[in-house]
Design a protein around this motif. Structure first.
Motif, mmCIF file in Angstrom:
data_model
loop_
_atom_site.group_PDB
_atom_site.id
_atom_site.type_symbol
_atom_site.label_atom_id
_atom_site.label_comp_id
_atom_site.label_asym_id
_atom_site.label_seq_id
_atom_site.Cartn_x
_atom_site.Cartn_y
_atom_site.Cartn_z
ATOM 1 N N GLN A 3 61.186 42.846 37.588
ATOM 2 C CA GLN A 3 60.747 44.213 37.343
ATOM 3 C C GLN A 3 60.572 44.890 38.695
ATOM 4 O OE1 GLN A 3 60.191 45.605 34.134
ATOM 5 N NE2 GLN A 3 61.262 43.744 33.592
ATOM 6 N N SER A 4 60.945 46.150 38.769
ATOM 7 C CA SER A 4 60.855 46.863 40.026
ATOM 8 C C SER A 4 60.373 48.290 39.824
ATOM 9 C CB SER A 4 62.224 46.867 40.716
ATOM 10 O OG SER A 4 62.117 47.419 41.994
ATOM 11 N N ILE A 5 59.749 48.821 40.832
ATOM 12 C CA ILE A 5 59.230 50.180 40.823
ATOM 13 C C ILE A 5 60.393 51.179 40.723
ATOM 14 C CG2 ILE A 5 59.201 50.530 43.315
ATOM 15 C CD1 ILE A 5 56.065 51.161 41.816
ATOM 16 N N THR A 6 60.208 52.266 39.993
ATOM 17 C CA THR A 6 61.254 53.285 39.880
ATOM 18 C C THR A 6 61.124 54.313 41.000
ATOM 19 O OG1 THR A 6 59.932 54.742 38.479
ATOM 20 C CG2 THR A 6 61.263 53.046 37.357
ATOM 21 N N LEU A 7 62.190 55.054 41.218
ATOM 22 C CA LEU A 7 62.181 56.100 42.232
ATOM 23 C C LEU A 7 61.149 57.176 41.910
ATOM 24 C CD1 LEU A 7 63.285 57.468 44.769
ATOM 25 C CD2 LEU A 7 65.102 58.442 43.339
ATOM 26 N N ASP A 8 61.079 57.588 40.659
ATOM 27 C CA ASP A 8 60.095 58.616 40.296
ATOM 28 C C ASP A 8 58.675 58.164 40.571
ATOM 29 O OD1 ASP A 8 61.997 60.467 39.537
ATOM 30 O OD2 ASP A 8 61.882 59.980 37.402
ATOM 31 N N THR A 9 58.386 56.916 40.259
ATOM 32 C CA THR A 9 57.055 56.389 40.531
ATOM 33 C C THR A 9 56.814 56.284 42.028
ATOM 34 O OG1 THR A 9 56.999 55.207 38.435
ATOM 35 C CG2 THR A 9 55.492 54.451 40.147
ATOM 36 N N ALA A 10 57.806 55.835 42.774
ATOM 37 C CA ALA A 10 57.676 55.748 44.232
ATOM 38 C C ALA A 10 57.328 57.113 44.817
ATOM 39 C CB ALA A 10 58.958 55.199 44.841
ATOM 40 N N LYS A 11 57.985 58.156 44.341
ATOM 41 C CA LYS A 11 57.693 59.510 44.824
ATOM 42 C C LYS A 11 56.258 59.910 44.518
ATOM 43 C CE LYS A 11 62.389 61.301 44.192
ATOM 44 N NZ LYS A 11 63.178 62.265 43.407
ATOM 45 N N GLU A 12 55.794 59.562 43.327
ATOM 46 C CA GLU A 12 54.416 59.876 42.932
ATOM 47 C C GLU A 12 53.404 59.165 43.832
ATOM 48 O OE1 GLU A 12 51.667 59.716 38.897
ATOM 49 O OE2 GLU A 12 53.835 59.448 38.724
ATOM 50 N N LEU A 13 53.686 57.908 44.160
ATOM 51 C CA LEU A 13 52.798 57.144 45.036
ATOM 52 C C LEU A 13 52.807 57.724 46.451
ATOM 53 C CD1 LEU A 13 53.648 53.498 43.909
ATOM 54 C CD2 LEU A 13 51.969 55.097 42.955
ATOM 55 N N ILE A 14 53.982 58.090 46.923
ATOM 56 C CA ILE A 14 54.094 58.693 48.260
ATOM 57 C C ILE A 14 53.336 60.012 48.299
ATOM 58 C CG2 ILE A 14 55.716 59.792 49.852
ATOM 59 C CD1 ILE A 14 57.692 57.485 49.150
ATOM 60 N N ASP A 15 53.433 60.803 47.243
ATOM 61 C CA ASP A 15 52.698 62.071 47.187
ATOM 62 C C ASP A 15 51.198 61.837 47.332
ATOM 63 O OD1 ASP A 15 55.045 63.535 46.857
ATOM 64 O OD2 ASP A 15 54.796 63.754 44.672
ATOM 65 N N ALA A 16 50.680 60.830 46.643
ATOM 66 C CA ALA A 16 49.248 60.530 46.715
ATOM 67 C C ALA A 16 48.856 60.107 48.134
ATOM 68 C CB ALA A 16 48.887 59.427 45.713
ATOM 69 N N ALA A 17 49.675 59.292 48.756
ATOM 70 C CA ALA A 17 49.381 58.851 50.124
ATOM 71 C C ALA A 17 49.485 60.021 51.094
ATOM 72 C CB ALA A 17 50.340 57.731 50.518
ATOM 73 N N GLU A 18 50.465 60.872 50.904
ATOM 74 C CA GLU A 18 50.610 62.032 51.790
ATOM 75 C C GLU A 18 49.391 62.948 51.692
ATOM 76 O OE1 GLU A 18 53.743 65.533 53.039
ATOM 77 O OE2 GLU A 18 54.205 64.302 51.296
ATOM 78 N N ARG A 19 48.866 63.135 50.495
ATOM 79 C CA ARG A 19 47.649 63.954 50.346
ATOM 80 C C ARG A 19 46.507 63.361 51.171
ATOM 81 N NH1 ARG A 19 49.700 64.312 45.083
ATOM 82 N NH2 ARG A 19 48.363 62.640 44.316
ATOM 83 N N LYS A 20 46.372 62.041 51.151
ATOM 84 C CA LYS A 20 45.315 61.392 51.940
ATOM 85 C C LYS A 20 45.577 61.579 53.433
ATOM 86 C CE LYS A 20 42.067 59.331 51.097
ATOM 87 N NZ LYS A 20 40.646 59.772 51.100
ATOM 88 N N ALA A 21 46.825 61.434 53.864
ATOM 89 C CA ALA A 21 47.166 61.625 55.279
ATOM 90 C C ALA A 21 46.839 63.049 55.725
ATOM 91 C CB ALA A 21 48.638 61.297 55.511
#
Length: 148
Positions: A3-21
């Motif tokens: 099982q692997s992470i999807t691109l859409d989910t990866a983008k969502e996770l990156i968005d959350a991290a970018e908000r913290k940055a």
């Protein structure tokens, strides 16, 4: 079947991290890999260090390859300890300081990994943890796909 992470989910996770940055006012490079440590998505914020591109990717790779956060590798990699020299293995891709985290499914299998670079180790970890927290809030079968 992996099982692997999807691109859409990866983008969502990156968005959350970018908000913290942005909240801590530190530009970062944020990477998400699949369960095998291969890049799914990466974002370099304006002003983030060029060196952080490969460091963030390698932090995610290390976490996926070893099923553990990179900060847990620091002490075992010190001279005289069991993993001494780890950072010089795997074509130099192993990172032994904080900012990389595996992403687990509900059964404890690694489905991806997160890597952040661009600040002090504590800042990298804080930003990465924002992405991991987002994963914890959304994870489930709708956010992973099967691959061979």
């Amino acid at each position: 079947m992996v099982q692997s992470i999807t691109l859409d989910t990866a983008k969502e996770l990156i968005d959350a991290a970018e908000r913290k940055a942005e909240e801590i006012d530190n530009p970062m490079v944020i990477a998400v890999t699949n369960s095998e440590g291969n890049l799914v998505a990466q974002r370099r914020m304006d002003g983030a260090w060029l060196a952080s591109v490969s460091i963030s990717r390698n932090k995610a790779y290390t976490s996926a390859a070893l099923d553990m956060p990179t900060h847990e590798l620091a002490e075992p990699s010190e001279p005289g300890n069991s993993l001494y020299g780890l950072q010089s293995t795997d074509e130099g891709r192993m990172v032994i300081f904080g900012g990389g985290y595996p992403l687990f499914d509900d059964e404890g299998n690694v489905v991806g990994a997160f890597g952040v670079s661009g600040g002090a180790v504590e800042q990298d970890m804080e930003v990465a943890e924002a992405g991991v927290d987002q994963w914890e809030s959304i994870r489930g079968d709708a956010h992973v796909e099967a691959s061979d």
